[in-house]
Scaffold this motif. Structure first.
Motif, PDB file in Angstrom:
ATOM      1  N   SER A 101      41.198  42.385  54.174  1.00  0.00           N
ATOM      2  CA  SER A 101      40.782  41.094  54.925  1.00  0.00           C
ATOM      3  C   SER A 101      40.187  39.709  53.867  1.00  0.00           C
ATOM      4  N   THR A 102      40.511  39.136  54.060  1.00  0.00           N
ATOM      5  CA  THR A 102      40.040  37.611  53.184  1.00  0.00           C
ATOM      6  C   THR A 102      39.557  36.304  54.053  1.00  0.00           C
ATOM      7  N   HIS A 103      38.697  35.340  53.797  1.00  0.00           N
ATOM      8  CA  HIS A 103      38.105  34.345  54.619  1.00  0.00           C
ATOM      9  C   HIS A 103      38.205  33.133  53.573  1.00  0.00           C
ATOM     10  N   CYS A 104      37.629  33.656  52.470  1.00  0.00           N
ATOM     11  CA  CYS A 104      37.794  32.380  51.850  1.00  0.00           C
ATOM     12  C   CYS A 104      38.109  32.630  50.184  1.00  0.00           C
ATOM     13  N   PRO A 105      38.145  31.134  49.594  1.00  0.00           N
ATOM     14  CA  PRO A 105      38.822  31.202  48.319  1.00  0.00           C
ATOM     15  C   PRO A 105      38.354  32.924  47.510  1.00  0.00           C
ATOM     16  N   GLU A 106      36.821  33.006  47.149  1.00  0.00           N
ATOM     17  CA  GLU A 106      36.576  34.188  46.426  1.00  0.00           C
ATOM     18  C   GLU A 106      36.930  34.865  46.971  1.00  0.00           C
ATOM     19  N   GLU A 107      36.545  35.618  47.948  1.00  0.00           N
ATOM     20  CA  GLU A 107      37.344  36.913  49.329  1.00  0.00           C
ATOM     21  C   GLU A 107      39.006  36.827  48.305  1.00  0.00           C
ATOM     22  N   LEU A 108      39.522  36.215  48.607  1.00  0.00           N
ATOM     23  CA  LEU A 108      40.900  36.180  48.273  1.00  0.00           C
ATOM     24  C   LEU A 108      41.020  36.200  46.555  1.00  0.00           C
ATOM     25  N   ASP A 109      40.424  35.572  45.771  1.00  0.00           N
ATOM     26  CA  ASP A 109      40.388  35.751  44.257  1.00  0.00           C
ATOM     27  C   ASP A 109      40.349  37.868  44.524  1.00  0.00           C
ATOM     28  N   ARG A 110      38.904  38.011  45.267  1.00  0.00           N
ATOM     29  CA  ARG A 110      38.967  39.851  45.256  1.00  0.00           C
ATOM     30  C   ARG A 110      39.441  40.596  45.571  1.00  0.00           C
ATOM     31  N   ALA A 111      39.848  39.968  46.217  1.00  0.00           N
ATOM     32  CA  ALA A 111      41.132  41.600  46.984  1.00  0.00           C
ATOM     33  C   ALA A 111      42.551  40.795  46.144  1.00  0.00           C
ATOM     34  N   LEU A 112      42.825  39.614  45.672  1.00  0.00           N
ATOM     35  CA  LEU A 112      44.059  40.470  44.881  1.00  0.00           C
ATOM     36  C   LEU A 112      44.304  40.728  43.693  1.00  0.00           C
TER      37      LEU A 112
END
Length: 201
Positions: A101-112
């Motif tokens: 799950s992602t909700h913001c650019p920082e979380e997306l970077d972490r997920a990737l």
């Protein structure tokens, strides 16, 4: 290129829902069980796995990565907080596919950074299902996310209804997910068929 089993992705809380929606044609279903004792949780997971195997459904288990490994589930879905405690190395060694799950650019970077098999973005619209720390993202964010992640599939979730399926897919989502649009509808099986038609299946 990563691909998902189907462009619609119901989220349910019991094995019986896996059966109902699977019989209606859903082939990519998440089992999200909350607040059950371990024995009941495992019973639900095993029942859902058996039903999924019988119907040709790709089953995703939310949160319980160890149970997913132990019970031979195909996918595990983790929230951001779950990434703090999950053994990602064990998940990969076990051959589990991973959604985050992602909700913001920082979380997306972490997920990737974990090379997931898909990322979920939400809420796209306001949702009353659970209290969210993030406001509605809007379909435009799907286009931005998709450009950023490349081949990694993007799942849209949050406030999605039948009428919003096509706009999400047109904006760049590879898949659309919902809970109450299926399990809270008077005709859940009909919704599966209608969503599949809207997704061009």
């Amino acid at each position: 290129m990563n691909t998902l089993p189907q462009p619609i992705y119901p989220v349910v809380d019991s094995a019986q829902w896996v059966k109902r929606l699977g019989q209606a044609g859903a082939r990519f279903i998440q089992l999200r069980v909350k607040d059950k004792p371990q024995a009941e949780l495992l019973e639900e997971v095993r029942s859902a796995r058996t039903i999924a195997e019988t119907l040709g459904v790709c089953l995703v288990l939310n949160d319980y990565w160890q149970a997913a490994l132990d019970e031979g589930i195909s996918y595990i879905h983790l929230g951001q907080e779950d990434l703090d405690t999950a053994d990602l190395a064990a998940i990969r060694r076990g051959g589990l596919k991973l959604g985050v799950s992602t909700h913001c650019p920082e979380e997306l970077d972490r997920a990737l950074s974990y090379a997931p098999d898909y990322v979920a973005l939400g809420p796209i619209w306001e949702t009353k299902l659970k209290k969210m720390a993030f406001g509605p993202q809007g379909v435009e964010k799907l286009t931005v996310w998709k450009k950023q992640v490349g081949d990694t599939p993007v799942v849209a979730i949050g406030g999605i209804t039948l009428e919003r399926v096509k706009p999400c897919l047109n904006a760049g989502a590879d898949c659309v997910s919902a809970v109450s649009a299926f399990t809270g509808h008077a005709d859940p099986e009909g919704q599966v068929k209608a969503w599949l038609a809207a997704a061009g299946c």
